[in-house]
Motif scaffolding. Structure first.
Motif, PDB file in Angstrom:
ATOM      1  N   PRO A   6      42.615  34.683  22.553  1.00 21.46           N
ATOM      2  CA  PRO A   6      42.047  35.613  21.469  1.00 21.46           C
ATOM      3  C   PRO A   6      42.493  35.558  20.116  1.00 21.46           C
ATOM      4  N   ASP A   7      43.963  35.259  20.074  1.00 22.41           N
ATOM      5  CA  ASP A   7      44.474  35.374  18.612  1.00 22.41           C
ATOM      6  C   ASP A   7      44.427  33.841  18.254  1.00 22.41           C
ATOM      7  N   SER A   8      43.794  32.987  18.688  1.00 23.41           N
ATOM      8  CA  SER A   8      43.880  31.573  18.151  1.00 23.41           C
ATOM      9  C   SER A   8      42.506  31.599  17.171  1.00 23.41           C
ATOM     10  N   SER A   9      42.444  30.264  16.596  1.00 16.80           N
ATOM     11  CA  SER A   9      41.183  30.083  15.833  1.00 16.80           C
ATOM     12  C   SER A   9      40.451  28.893  16.099  1.00 16.80           C
ATOM     13  N   VAL A  10      39.310  28.919  15.933  1.00 12.98           N
ATOM     14  CA  VAL A  10      38.376  27.918  16.249  1.00 12.98           C
ATOM     15  C   VAL A  10      37.740  27.264  15.133  1.00 12.98           C
ATOM     16  N   VAL A  11      37.492  26.068  14.868  1.00 13.01           N
ATOM     17  CA  VAL A  11      36.549  25.376  13.957  1.00 13.01           C
ATOM     18  C   VAL A  11      36.062  24.248  14.549  1.00 13.01           C
ATOM     19  N   LEU A  12      34.860  24.295  15.111  1.00 11.54           N
ATOM     20  CA  LEU A  12      34.375  23.228  16.027  1.00 11.54           C
ATOM     21  C   LEU A  12      32.904  22.752  15.532  1.00 11.54           C
ATOM     22  N   ILE A  13      32.815  21.251  15.418  1.00 13.52           N
ATOM     23  CA  ILE A  13      31.763  20.784  15.055  1.00 13.52           C
ATOM     24  C   ILE A  13      30.980  19.999  16.233  1.00 13.52           C
ATOM     25  N   ASP A  14      29.718  20.270  16.117  1.00 16.31           N
ATOM     26  CA  ASP A  14      28.742  19.404  17.021  1.00 16.31           C
ATOM     27  C   ASP A  14      27.662  18.831  16.108  1.00 16.31           C
ATOM     28  N   TRP A  15      27.553  17.445  16.126  1.00 19.44           N
ATOM     29  CA  TRP A  15      26.943  16.832  15.179  1.00 19.44           C
ATOM     30  C   TRP A  15      26.056  15.534  15.768  1.00 19.44           C
ATOM     31  N   THR A  34      22.294  20.088  24.168  1.00 20.62           N
ATOM     32  CA  THR A  34      23.850  19.899  24.252  1.00 20.62           C
ATOM     33  C   THR A  34      24.251  21.352  23.942  1.00 20.62           C
ATOM     34  N   ARG A  35      25.397  21.673  24.662  1.00 19.71           N
ATOM     35  CA  ARG A  35      25.842  22.980  24.887  1.00 19.71           C
ATOM     36  C   ARG A  35      27.457  23.023  24.608  1.00 19.71           C
ATOM     37  N   THR A  36      27.680  24.126  24.012  1.00 22.98           N
ATOM     38  CA  THR A  36      29.348  24.421  23.765  1.00 22.98           C
ATOM     39  C   THR A  36      29.591  25.456  24.134  1.00 22.98           C
ATOM     40  N   SER A  37      30.527  25.771  25.092  1.00 19.39           N
ATOM     41  CA  SER A  37      31.085  27.007  25.767  1.00 19.39           C
ATOM     42  C   SER A  37      32.449  27.288  25.287  1.00 19.39           C
ATOM     43  N   LEU A  38      32.771  28.662  24.972  1.00 17.22           N
ATOM     44  CA  LEU A  38      34.251  29.123  24.640  1.00 17.22           C
ATOM     45  C   LEU A  38      34.434  30.369  25.579  1.00 17.22           C
ATOM     46  N   PHE A  47      32.462  33.578  26.602  1.00 21.60           N
ATOM     47  CA  PHE A  47      32.191  34.720  25.948  1.00 21.60           C
ATOM     48  C   PHE A  47      31.207  34.455  24.804  1.00 21.60           C
ATOM     49  N   LEU A  48      30.940  33.012  24.521  1.00 23.67           N
ATOM     50  CA  LEU A  48      30.163  32.320  23.588  1.00 23.67           C
ATOM     51  C   LEU A  48      29.725  31.081  24.048  1.00 23.67           C
ATOM     52  N   GLN A  49      28.396  30.999  24.159  1.00 26.58           N
ATOM     53  CA  GLN A  49      27.601  29.571  24.433  1.00 26.58           C
ATOM     54  C   GLN A  49      26.679  29.159  23.396  1.00 26.58           C
ATOM     55  N   ASP A  50      26.948  28.180  22.756  1.00 22.91           N
ATOM     56  CA  ASP A  50      25.919  27.805  21.789  1.00 22.91           C
ATOM     57  C   ASP A  50      25.115  26.251  22.263  1.00 22.91           C
ATOM     58  N   SER A  51      24.032  26.569  22.304  1.00 20.46           N
ATOM     59  CA  SER A  51      23.013  25.615  23.185  1.00 20.46           C
ATOM     60  C   SER A  51      22.011  24.997  21.951  1.00 20.46           C
TER      61      SER A  51
END
Length: 200
Positions: A6-15, A34-38, A47-51
Motif C-alpha cells: 500500500p505504501d508503494s507507487s505504481v506507474v504502469l503503461i498498457d499500449w 487486455t486486463r491489468t490487475s493490482l 483492488f483494481l482491475q483495468d480492462s
C-alpha cells in the motif's frame, strides 16, 4: 497481475497500436481484450482491475465505423497510484484539460504544473488528433491516509509518435528518480507527422 504494498507507487503503461502504418498495416483483428490487475500484498482479491475490450467485427468497412476507431492507430492506458505518481497525475490532468479545451469550454486550473495554455501544449509537436481522459478510482481499505485514490488515463491517437511525446512529457517528474528521460530516444524531431502509407 501485480501484487503491491500500500505504501508503494505504481506507474504502469498498457499500449497497443495497429502496426506499421507506413507499411500499410491497419487494424485487422476481430477482437482484442487486455486486463491489468493490482492487488495488495498478501491479498487474493484485486483492488483494481483495468480492462479494455474491442470488437471490430461490426466496424468494417471504415464508413461503418460508429466509434471512429479507423482514425486512431494507437491506444494506451496509464495506471497511477501512490505518492511518487502524484506529480505525473497532475501533468496528465493539465494536459487532458488543454486537449479538451480545443473542443469545449472548461474552467481553468491553477495547478497546471508545466503546461501554461495552448502555446506550451503546441510545443509538444503533436501531428494528429489525440483524445485523452483521466478517471479517479477511489480505493477502500488503503492504509495510506493521505493517498486513497488511483487514476486511470486513457489515450487514443492518430499516431504512435504522438503518444511517445505525451508520455515523455507526463512522465517528466520521474526523470531524476530513474535517471533517464522516458521515450526521449523515440523523439527525433521537433514535431511528429502522420506517415504516408507506402504503395508497392
Amino acid at each position: 497481475s501485480f501484487e503491491i504494498h500500500p505504501d508503494s507507487s505504481v506507474v504502469l503503461i498498457d499500449w497497443f497500436s495497429s502496426g506499421r502504418y507506413r507499411n500499410g498495416e491497419h487494424w485487422a483483428f476481430d477482437k482484442l481484450s487486455t486486463r491489468t490487475s493490482l492487488q495488495w500484498l498478501g491479498e487474493t482479491t484485486p483492488f483494481l482491475q483495468d480492462s479494455i475490450k474491442m470488437d471490430l467485427r461490426n466496424m468494417r468497412p471504415e464508413e461503418e465505423d460508429p466509434l471512429g476507431v479507423s482514425q486512431f492507430h494507437a491506444f494506451a492506458s496509464l495506471l497511477l497510484y501512490g505518492k511518487q505518481a502524484e506529480s505525473v497525475q497532475k501533468r496528465c490532468q493539465t494536459l487532458q484539460d488543454v486537449l479538451v479545451a480545443k473542443h469545449t469550454r472548461i474552467r481553468e486550473r491553477d495547478d497546471n504544473d508545466g503546461i501554461n495554455g495552448n502555446d506550451d501544449f503546441e510545443n509538444l509537436g503533436l501531428a494528429g488528433r489525440v483524445c485523452m481522459g483521466m478517471s479517479k478510482v477511489p480505493l477502500e481499505n488503503n492504509s495510506m491516509e493521505n493517498n486513497k485514490d488511483a487514476y486511470v488515463v486513457r489515450l487514443a491517437a492518430t499516431t504512435n509518435e504522438d503518444i511517445y511525446r505525451i508520455f515523455h512529457h507526463c512522465l517528466h517528474p520521474l526523470n531524476d528518480l530513474f535517471g533517464l528521460e522516458f521515450y526521449k530516444e523515440r523523439i527525433r524531431a521537433k514535431a511528429s507527422e502522420i506517415p504516408s502509407v507506402r504503395k508497392d
